[in-house]
Design a protein around this motif. Structure first.
Motif, PDB file in Angstrom:
ATOM      1  N   GLY A  74      43.397 -62.166  -2.900  1.00  0.00           N
ATOM      2  CA  GLY A  74      44.400 -61.144  -3.150  1.00  0.00           C
ATOM      3  C   GLY A  74      44.908 -60.487  -1.883  1.00  0.00           C
ATOM      4  N   SER A  75      44.300 -60.822  -0.744  1.00  0.00           N
ATOM      5  CA  SER A  75      44.719 -60.237   0.529  1.00  0.00           C
ATOM      6  C   SER A  75      45.969 -60.938   1.056  1.00  0.00           C
ATOM      7  CB  SER A  75      43.590 -60.368   1.557  1.00  0.00           C
ATOM      8  OG  SER A  75      44.062 -60.079   2.858  1.00  0.00           O
ATOM      9  N   LEU A  76      47.006 -60.171   1.339  1.00  0.00           N
ATOM     10  CA  LEU A  76      48.217 -60.743   1.950  1.00  0.00           C
ATOM     11  C   LEU A  76      47.939 -61.161   3.386  1.00  0.00           C
ATOM     12  CD1 LEU A  76      50.955 -58.240   0.713  1.00  0.00           C
ATOM     13  CD2 LEU A  76      50.304 -60.424  -0.300  1.00  0.00           C
ATOM     14  N   ALA A  77      47.186 -60.331   4.106  1.00  0.00           N
ATOM     15  CA  ALA A  77      46.926 -60.599   5.522  1.00  0.00           C
ATOM     16  C   ALA A  77      46.134 -61.878   5.734  1.00  0.00           C
ATOM     17  CB  ALA A  77      46.181 -59.421   6.135  1.00  0.00           C
ATOM     18  N   LEU A  78      45.263 -62.219   4.783  1.00  0.00           N
ATOM     19  CA  LEU A  78      44.393 -63.387   4.949  1.00  0.00           C
ATOM     20  C   LEU A  78      44.969 -64.671   4.355  1.00  0.00           C
ATOM     21  CD1 LEU A  78      40.898 -61.777   4.237  1.00  0.00           C
ATOM     22  CD2 LEU A  78      41.958 -62.281   6.458  1.00  0.00           C
ATOM     23  N   ASN A  79      46.162 -64.586   3.773  1.00  0.00           N
ATOM     24  CA  ASN A  79      46.754 -65.788   3.183  1.00  0.00           C
ATOM     25  C   ASN A  79      47.498 -66.579   4.260  1.00  0.00           C
ATOM     26  OD1 ASN A  79      47.867 -67.783   1.652  1.00  0.00           O
ATOM     27  ND2 ASN A  79      49.226 -66.450   0.463  1.00  0.00           N
TER      28      ASN A  79
ATOM     29  N   ARG B   3      28.325 -47.495  -1.525  1.00  0.00           N
ATOM     30  CA  ARG B   3      29.612 -46.803  -1.419  1.00  0.00           C
ATOM     31  C   ARG B   3      29.725 -45.615  -2.374  1.00  0.00           C
ATOM     32  NH1 ARG B   3      33.454 -48.359   2.711  1.00  0.00           N
ATOM     33  NH2 ARG B   3      32.652 -50.354   3.478  1.00  0.00           N
ATOM     34  N   ALA B   4      28.741 -45.433  -3.239  1.00  0.00           N
ATOM     35  CA  ALA B   4      28.784 -44.314  -4.188  1.00  0.00           C
ATOM     36  C   ALA B   4      28.956 -43.004  -3.440  1.00  0.00           C
ATOM     37  CB  ALA B   4      27.497 -44.277  -5.012  1.00  0.00           C
ATOM     38  N   GLY B   5      29.867 -42.190  -3.920  1.00  0.00           N
ATOM     39  CA  GLY B   5      30.125 -40.901  -3.284  1.00  0.00           C
ATOM     40  C   GLY B   5      31.237 -40.928  -2.258  1.00  0.00           C
ATOM     41  N   GLU B   6      31.722 -42.128  -1.902  1.00  0.00           N
ATOM     42  CA  GLU B   6      32.839 -42.238  -0.962  1.00  0.00           C
ATOM     43  C   GLU B   6      34.137 -42.240  -1.760  1.00  0.00           C
ATOM     44  OE1 GLU B   6      32.562 -45.460   1.781  1.00  0.00           O
ATOM     45  OE2 GLU B   6      30.444 -45.110   2.219  1.00  0.00           O
ATOM     46  N   LYS B   7      34.717 -41.074  -1.950  1.00  0.00           N
ATOM     47  CA  LYS B   7      35.889 -40.988  -2.804  1.00  0.00           C
ATOM     48  C   LYS B   7      37.055 -41.760  -2.202  1.00  0.00           C
ATOM     49  CE  LYS B   7      37.776 -36.605  -1.079  1.00  0.00           C
ATOM     50  NZ  LYS B   7      38.170 -35.238  -1.463  1.00  0.00           N
ATOM     51  N   GLY B   8      37.999 -42.135  -3.051  1.00  0.00           N
ATOM     52  CA  GLY B   8      39.129 -42.933  -2.622  1.00  0.00           C
ATOM     53  C   GLY B   8      38.900 -44.401  -2.901  1.00  0.00           C
ATOM     54  N   LEU B   9      39.901 -45.221  -2.546  1.00  0.00           N
ATOM     55  CA  LEU B   9      39.883 -46.650  -2.844  1.00  0.00           C
ATOM     56  C   LEU B   9      39.450 -47.453  -1.631  1.00  0.00           C
ATOM     57  CD1 LEU B   9      40.604 -49.005  -4.779  1.00  0.00           C
ATOM     58  CD2 LEU B   9      42.942 -48.889  -3.887  1.00  0.00           C
ATOM     59  N   HIS B  10      38.527 -48.400  -1.858  1.00  0.00           N
ATOM     60  CA  HIS B  10      38.000 -49.254  -0.794  1.00  0.00           C
ATOM     61  C   HIS B  10      38.029 -50.708  -1.269  1.00  0.00           C
ATOM     62  CE1 HIS B  10      36.358 -45.495   0.901  1.00  0.00           C
ATOM     63  NE2 HIS B  10      36.034 -45.233  -0.353  1.00  0.00           N
ATOM     64  N   PHE B  11      38.496 -51.608  -0.410  1.00  0.00           N
ATOM     65  CA  PHE B  11      38.536 -53.049  -0.691  1.00  0.00           C
ATOM     66  C   PHE B  11      37.484 -53.680   0.213  1.00  0.00           C
ATOM     67  CE2 PHE B  11      41.590 -57.005  -0.625  1.00  0.00           C
ATOM     68  CZ  PHE B  11      40.709 -57.699  -1.431  1.00  0.00           C
TER      69      PHE B  11
ATOM     70  N   GLN C  97      31.725 -55.434   3.788  1.00  0.00           N
ATOM     71  CA  GLN C  97      32.693 -55.413   4.885  1.00  0.00           C
ATOM     72  C   GLN C  97      34.095 -55.189   4.317  1.00  0.00           C
ATOM     73  OE1 GLN C  97      31.672 -55.663   8.258  1.00  0.00           O
ATOM     74  NE2 GLN C  97      29.741 -55.364   7.163  1.00  0.00           N
ATOM     75  N   VAL C  98      34.891 -54.415   5.028  1.00  0.00           N
ATOM     76  CA  VAL C  98      36.255 -54.133   4.580  1.00  0.00           C
ATOM     77  C   VAL C  98      37.089 -55.401   4.594  1.00  0.00           C
ATOM     78  CG1 VAL C  98      38.371 -52.869   5.124  1.00  0.00           C
ATOM     79  CG2 VAL C  98      36.144 -51.729   5.323  1.00  0.00           C
ATOM     80  N   VAL C  99      37.840 -55.625   3.521  1.00  0.00           N
ATOM     81  CA  VAL C  99      38.763 -56.755   3.417  1.00  0.00           C
ATOM     82  C   VAL C  99      40.170 -56.245   3.720  1.00  0.00           C
ATOM     83  CG1 VAL C  99      39.682 -58.583   1.933  1.00  0.00           C
ATOM     84  CG2 VAL C  99      37.311 -57.813   1.641  1.00  0.00           C
ATOM     85  N   PRO C 100      40.906 -56.885   4.613  1.00  0.00           N
ATOM     86  CA  PRO C 100      42.261 -56.414   4.932  1.00  0.00           C
ATOM     87  C   PRO C 100      43.203 -56.603   3.748  1.00  0.00           C
ATOM     88  CG  PRO C 100      41.830 -58.496   6.050  1.00  0.00           C
ATOM     89  CD  PRO C 100      40.526 -58.059   5.441  1.00  0.00           C
ATOM     90  N   TRP C 101      44.097 -55.651   3.594  1.00  0.00           N
ATOM     91  CA  TRP C 101      45.053 -55.736   2.477  1.00  0.00           C
ATOM     92  C   TRP C 101      46.021 -56.889   2.655  1.00  0.00           C
ATOM     93  CZ3 TRP C 101      44.054 -52.963  -1.703  1.00  0.00           C
ATOM     94  CH2 TRP C 101      43.256 -51.834  -1.575  1.00  0.00           C
TER      95      TRP C 101
END
Length: 224
Positions: free
Chosen positions: A134-139, A206-214, A220-224
């Motif tokens: 689903g990542s645009l950057a990794l396609n 990641r519990a308690g880290e408000k907001g959206l994370h991919f 590890q963070v996945v680039p959008w």
């Protein structure tokens, strides 16, 4: 008192393994299956594990599940739903096939989040199974065009949900890696038991880290 998780799509492979791993770690788990056939989830049912029924593509069933669970508090809503059709260019896909993949992979998970999300505590987590595809950057290689598009759409819809539902909940899009399942195929790099413990680790850490994370199964963070 143990925490409570609702795992949507827990009848087999990744969803079943997520439900089993949470249960092993002491969570009270409610898992959903489609239809009435016995599944691997039924084999786990008993102490701290309940089986519910839900077809995520049937909107009225989502509302019915909400009504059955009304009054209960969830610490985690984990949504696992995904199908893939033939790996052909998008221009060769029938409208029916395109619609089915998009409804199952993008629209239905967000309907679940919108309808069942209010059952999650204000400091709880809503997690949705996404994909690196689903990542645009990794396609960079193309392929699996409609499946990729459906997961990108899912990510975008979750972005919009996060913007509308800003609060203290943790929102996660999770990439489980390329796993040997019916969807991932026999040539995938990971076994289910190599992926899922990491997925659950990411959810818990990641519990308690408000907001959206991919993030992926290694947190590890996945680039959008």
């Amino acid at each position: 008192m143990s925490k409570t998780a609702l795992v949507i799509g827990a009848s087999r492979t990744l969803g079943l393994a997520v439900a089993a791993e949470l249960h092993r770690r002491g969570w009270h788990v409610i898992g959903t299956v489609r239809g009435e056939q016995r599944t691997g989830l039924h084999d786990l049912a008993g102490d701290r594990l309940e089986v519910e029924h839900l077809d995520v593509t049937e909107e009225q069933q989502i509302h019915a599940l909400h009504d059955r669970l009304a009054g209960r508090s969830l610490d985690l809503l984990f949504v696992n739903a995904g199908i893939a059709h033939a790996d052909v260019p998008a221009g060769e896909v029938t409208t029916e096939s395109f619609t089915q993949v998009m409804v199952t992979n993008a629209l239905s998970p967000l309907r679940v989040v919108e309808t069942l999300g209010p059952l999650v505590t204000e400091t709880g987590t809503i997690a949705v199974m996404s994909s690196k595809q689903g990542s645009l950057a990794l396609n960079t290689n193309g392929g699996h065009e409609v499946y990729r598009a459906s997961k990108s759409a899912l990510n975008q819809l979750m972005r919009s949900y996060a913007a509308r539902a800003a609060g203290s909940r943790t929102l996660l899009l999770l990439n489980p890696g390329w796993v040997r399942t019916g969807l991932g195929g026999p040539g995938a790099l990971l076994d289910v038991d190599e992926s899922v413990p990491g997925v659950v680790d990411a959810v818990e850490s990641r519990a308690g880290e408000k907001g959206l994370h991919f993030v992926d199964y290694q947190n590890q963070v996945v680039p959008w």
